[in-house]
Scaffold this motif. Structure first.
Motif, short mmCIF file in Angstrom:
data_model
loop_
_atom_site.label_atom_id
_atom_site.label_comp_id
_atom_site.label_asym_id
_atom_site.label_seq_id
_atom_site.Cartn_x
_atom_site.Cartn_y
_atom_site.Cartn_z
N UNK A 86 0.86 -1.32 -0.05
CA UNK A 86 -0.10 -0.06 0.10
C UNK A 86 0.98 1.15 -0.16
N UNK A 87 0.50 2.18 -0.92
CA UNK A 87 1.25 3.43 -0.96
C UNK A 87 0.50 4.52 -1.03
N UNK A 88 0.95 5.76 -0.66
CA UNK A 88 0.40 6.81 -0.85
C UNK A 88 1.32 8.13 -0.59
N UNK A 89 1.31 8.90 -1.51
CA UNK A 89 2.19 10.11 -1.55
C UNK A 89 1.55 11.41 -2.25
N UNK A 90 1.61 12.77 -1.43
CA UNK A 90 1.14 13.88 -2.12
C UNK A 90 1.86 14.89 -1.77
N UNK A 91 1.60 16.18 -2.16
CA UNK A 91 2.03 17.65 -2.12
C UNK A 91 0.89 18.19 -1.33
N UNK A 92 0.88 18.88 -0.30
CA UNK A 92 -0.20 19.65 0.36
C UNK A 92 0.42 21.17 -0.13
N UNK A 93 -0.87 21.67 -0.57
CA UNK A 93 -0.46 23.34 -1.11
C UNK A 93 -0.27 24.21 0.30
N UNK A 94 0.58 24.55 0.16
CA UNK A 94 1.01 25.42 1.43
C UNK A 94 0.26 26.54 1.57
N UNK A 95 -0.24 27.01 0.74
CA UNK A 95 -1.19 28.11 0.80
C UNK A 95 -2.76 27.92 1.42
N UNK A 96 -2.83 26.48 1.60
CA UNK A 96 -4.12 26.09 1.92
C UNK A 96 -4.18 25.58 3.27
N UNK A 97 -2.91 25.42 4.25
CA UNK A 97 -2.60 24.90 5.31
C UNK A 97 -3.61 25.51 6.47
N UNK A 98 -3.53 26.86 6.45
CA UNK A 98 -4.27 27.40 7.63
C UNK A 98 -5.67 27.39 7.46
N UNK A 99 -6.22 27.22 6.15
CA UNK A 99 -7.71 26.71 6.42
C UNK A 99 -7.90 25.26 6.93
N UNK A 100 -7.07 24.38 6.34
CA UNK A 100 -6.93 23.01 6.75
C UNK A 100 -6.99 22.55 8.29
N UNK A 101 -6.06 23.65 8.71
CA UNK A 101 -5.81 23.77 10.47
C UNK A 101 -7.12 23.93 10.88
N UNK A 102 -7.92 25.10 10.63
CA UNK A 102 -9.17 25.43 11.03
C UNK A 102 -10.17 24.35 11.12
N UNK A 103 -9.95 23.67 10.06
CA UNK A 103 -10.95 22.33 9.80
C UNK A 103 -10.71 21.25 10.97
N UNK A 104 -9.30 20.87 11.06
CA UNK A 104 -8.98 19.83 12.00
C UNK A 104 -9.27 20.49 13.31
N UNK A 105 -8.96 21.70 13.72
CA UNK A 105 -9.09 22.29 14.95
C UNK A 105 -10.59 22.17 15.31
N UNK A 106 -11.44 22.52 14.46
CA UNK A 106 -13.11 22.15 14.54
C UNK A 106 -13.40 20.90 15.01
N UNK A 107 -12.78 19.84 14.41
CA UNK A 107 -13.07 18.32 14.38
C UNK A 107 -12.79 18.04 15.92
N UNK A 108 -11.61 18.76 16.34
CA UNK A 108 -11.05 18.53 17.65
C UNK A 108 -11.99 18.55 18.80
N UNK A 109 -12.94 19.76 18.46
CA UNK A 109 -13.89 19.91 19.33
C UNK A 109 -15.05 18.83 19.59
N UNK A 110 -15.12 18.00 18.86
CA UNK A 110 -15.86 16.90 18.89
C UNK A 110 -15.33 15.49 19.56
N UNK A 111 -13.94 15.29 19.01
CA UNK A 111 -13.42 14.00 19.69
C UNK A 111 -11.82 14.09 19.28
N UNK A 112 -11.27 13.08 19.84
CA UNK A 112 -9.68 13.20 19.95
C UNK A 112 -9.02 12.66 18.58
N UNK A 113 -9.99 11.30 18.11
CA UNK A 113 -9.28 10.81 16.91
C UNK A 113 -10.42 10.95 15.60
#
Length: 257
Positions: free
Chosen positions: A1-28
């Protein structure tokens, strides 16, 4: 099984907001890496003993990633459980990078590696993950809600404020929706000493159709869990629906940087 990608640096702040919102609900959460032809990868919060709230987030690959490559014996699907706090830390480190490559590796245990290139040199962060069976991943997919009609909720930030007040009256509240010529949403909680309710009238309905007779739906739920479901206001949704039969928050979100 393999996976590789490049995360667009300009999108990181928005993705971080999504992850932090999910953290309000659960740990994993469950990270579902999908085949090349599927336009989205998914972050899933599935009900557990610690939380009865489910959340399903789709991330369009063309918006967030470049050079997405995946290979597995499960139809090029890979499911894994990820600690959201670890993902939060990795994204914060990546925010200062010039380039970020994410790949699945095995270093004694499976890890999701963030290879972050900065002006001071490379930074590697390994997030331990638990690979899921294809059967288990299938069980965690989003239920079909495309045919459900619901009322468009008012400001979630306003609802959060109401829910905080309801907590003082007890652990449970009732929610009532009316779909008709004047659609409405009402939330109410009561104790021996007081009763508190908030009602929002004249709400829109999606998908729109001829209304006919008014239809009502009333449920009782835990105030704490309802508050967790309102995490969506942190990702600035354009629209949130409360649907009949079960409480579903459908967030149609354009990412705001």
């Amino acid at each position: 099984m393999r996976f590789k990608t490049r995360l667009r640096v300009g999108r990181i702040a928005a993705l971080l907001r999504v992850v932090q919102a999910l953290q309000k609900v659960d740990r994993r959460c469950i990270l579902h890496l999908t085949p090349q032809e599927d336009d989205q990868i998914r972050l899933i919060l599935f009900p557990t003993a610690l939380s009865s709230v489910a959340a399903y987030t789709g991330l369009p690959k063309s918006y967030w990633f470049d050079g997405y490559r995946i290979e597995s014996q499960s139809g090029n699907n890979i499911g894994m459980e990820v600690d959201l706090q670890n993902l939060d830390r990795a994204l914060k480190s990546a925010a200062g990078g010039d380039a970020v490559v994410i790949k699945l590796a095995k270093k004694g245990v499976p890890v999701l590696t963030f290879d972050i290139r900065t002006a001071l040199g490379p930074i590697l962060q390994d997030l331990p993950v638990s690979i899921m069976s294809s059967t288990r991943l299938e069980e965690c997919q989003e239920p079909d809600s495309a045919t459900l009609q619901g009322v468009v909720l008012p400001s979630l930030a306003n609802l959060c404020s109401v829910v905080e007040r309801l907590k003082a009256l007890g652990n449970h509240a009732s929610i009532k929706t009316v779909v008709g010529e004047r659609s409405s949403f009402t939330i109410e909680a009561a104790s021996d000493a007081a009763n508190l309710s908030a009602s929002y009238d004249g709400l829109e309905v999606e998908p729109s159709s001829s209304m006919g007779d008014a239809r009502e739906c009333e449920v009782e739920l835990e105030v704490k869990n309802f508050g967790k479901a309102l995490f969506a206001h942190q990702i600035l949704p354009d629209q949130v629906l409360c649907c009949k039969a079960r409480l579903i928050f459908s967030c149609e979100t354009r990412v705001h940087n």
